[in-house]
Enzyme design. Sequence first.
Site, PDB file in Angstrom:
ATOM      1  CG  ASN A   8       1.530  -3.187  -2.736  1.00  0.00           C
ATOM      2  OD1 ASN A   8       1.063  -4.220  -2.281  1.00  0.00           O
ATOM      3  ND2 ASN A   8       0.923  -2.471  -3.650  1.00  0.00           N
ATOM      4  NE  ARG A   9      -1.509  -6.801   0.725  1.00  0.00           N
ATOM      5  CZ  ARG A   9      -2.121  -5.652   0.426  1.00  0.00           C
ATOM      6  NH1 ARG A   9      -1.755  -4.943  -0.624  1.00  0.00           N
ATOM      7  NH2 ARG A   9      -3.105  -5.202   1.180  1.00  0.00           N
ATOM      8  CG  HIS A  57       1.652  -0.124   3.102  1.00  0.00           C
ATOM      9  ND1 HIS A  57       1.988  -0.209   1.776  1.00  0.00           N
ATOM     10  CD2 HIS A  57       0.308   0.148   3.119  1.00  0.00           C
ATOM     11  CE1 HIS A  57       0.922   0.016   1.024  1.00  0.00           C
ATOM     12  NE2 HIS A  57      -0.109   0.221   1.807  1.00  0.00           N
ATOM     13  CG  HIS A  74      -1.348   4.905   1.468  1.00  0.00           C
ATOM     14  ND1 HIS A  74      -2.714   4.935   1.672  1.00  0.00           N
ATOM     15  CD2 HIS A  74      -1.046   3.611   1.214  1.00  0.00           C
ATOM     16  CE1 HIS A  74      -3.204   3.716   1.564  1.00  0.00           C
ATOM     17  NE2 HIS A  74      -2.209   2.888   1.280  1.00  0.00           N
ATOM     18  CB  SER A  75      -3.299  11.248  -0.462  1.00  0.00           C
ATOM     19  OG  SER A  75      -2.696  12.215   0.363  1.00  0.00           O
ATOM     20  CE1 TYR A  76      -5.791   5.678   3.097  1.00  0.00           C
ATOM     21  CE2 TYR A  76      -7.873   4.728   2.402  1.00  0.00           C
ATOM     22  CZ  TYR A  76      -6.647   4.602   3.017  1.00  0.00           C
ATOM     23  OH  TYR A  76      -6.273   3.398   3.561  1.00  0.00           O
ATOM     24  CG  ASP A  90      -5.905  -3.356  -2.417  1.00  0.00           C
ATOM     25  OD1 ASP A  90      -4.957  -2.635  -2.763  1.00  0.00           O
ATOM     26  OD2 ASP A  90      -6.087  -3.760  -1.253  1.00  0.00           O
ATOM     27  CD  GLN A 137      -1.909  -1.943  -4.992  1.00  0.00           C
ATOM     28  OE1 GLN A 137      -1.008  -2.354  -5.738  1.00  0.00           O
ATOM     29  NE2 GLN A 137      -2.728  -2.765  -4.370  1.00  0.00           N
ATOM     30  CD  GLU A 197      -1.359   2.746  -2.227  1.00  0.00           C
ATOM     31  OE1 GLU A 197      -0.489   2.057  -1.677  1.00  0.00           O
ATOM     32  OE2 GLU A 197      -2.550   2.420  -2.260  1.00  0.00           O
TER      33      GLU A 197
END
Length: 392
Positions: free
Chosen positions: A127-128, A153, A227-229, A292, A329, A357
Amino acid sequence: MRMKAIGTFALVLGLLFASSFSACRKAEAPAASEVAPVADSGKGVASMGVVQAPFGMLPDGSAVDIFTLTNANGLKARLMTYGATLVSLELPDRNGAFADCVLGYESLDGYLKASPYFGAIVGRYGNRIAKGKFALDGKSYTLATNDGANHLHGGVKGFDKVLWKGEAVRDSSGVGVRFSYLSRDGEEGYPGALEAVVTYVLNDSNELIVSYEAKTDKPTVVNLTHHSYFNLAGGTRDILGHELTLFADRYTPVDVGLIPTGVLAPVAGTPMSFEAPTAIGARIADVPGGYDHNYVLTGGGKTIALAARVFEPESGRVMEISTVEPGIQFYSGNFLDGTITGKSGRAYGKHWGFCLETQHFPDSPNRPEFPSIVLRPGEILKTMTIHKFSTK
Ligand code: GLA
């Protein structure tokens, strides 16, 4: 500090996986050829197994391997050493038909060319971090600004883009891969050499367990996630019809750069609330840009607790996520725009996958009031997320 928060978790982990962990720490992990391959009786009944095979080569000539984990119910997870990435995950629907339920590519090439973190381990800080800057013990650090004005990330070459060492692990609790990576002092601007170990285990209760450990030789900040979609419809359509429940009554509102304002706002009565099962698409039009956002988990940060449940009505597939992390997230694949053609030749359009996440909150290095992400020499960071699959 981080050790205290995970006391109960350590107990749970200890009970569940004591043997598996001691086996992979003390003894040499068995060579791939010694690990029993998956046996299929021919009657469709698979036994638990892990098989290691080559998956390709990085531009510098390093070999990338892929591990295939299979359980007794036929679930299959494939994980590669580049990015410690989950490449595919085959899950049955309510009629027993299997489909791959994570986005990605069939071959390494795609991951090297353009991957928005498909299936990868994200670090050193997932993340940021606002403006790529933080201070720790009075020293200032500057990281890459690879997401507009902010750091995202882990930077330009985060843990998703490095080659991990992979070792097959196997015991009565499950089969898995233990990935390890040594991030050097100063890598991507972060202080301290960090030893990271991420172990994925698939068991016969249809759980995919991701356990993380990290140690440092200087004070640093760490926030590791997966981070799987996911697309529980097997990637055949977008995820707006998936019904999501989040065990969270607050979230961290963000500014235009997706940096938390510092407020923990209640979700009740807003399109952010997934306290009751709700289709992801039901109110997404009321959330500028789509979801998000980091949610503050009700049970998070203290013990392993249920964080999310996702149900895909047509296939009947269900995923439950439990974690000891304080946040999650929820990202609704807003930046997918059809320019990526993934597995089975499918163009991944907007909202084709969703990410959940598990993590500490974004920008925590600049928010002393958020749960701490500081790791100091002598401490061992341990955290864990369980994905449990079923149908209804
Ligand atoms: C995370 C972020 C998103 C986006 C994706 C990758 O989930 O929160 O904003 O950057 O990764 O595209």
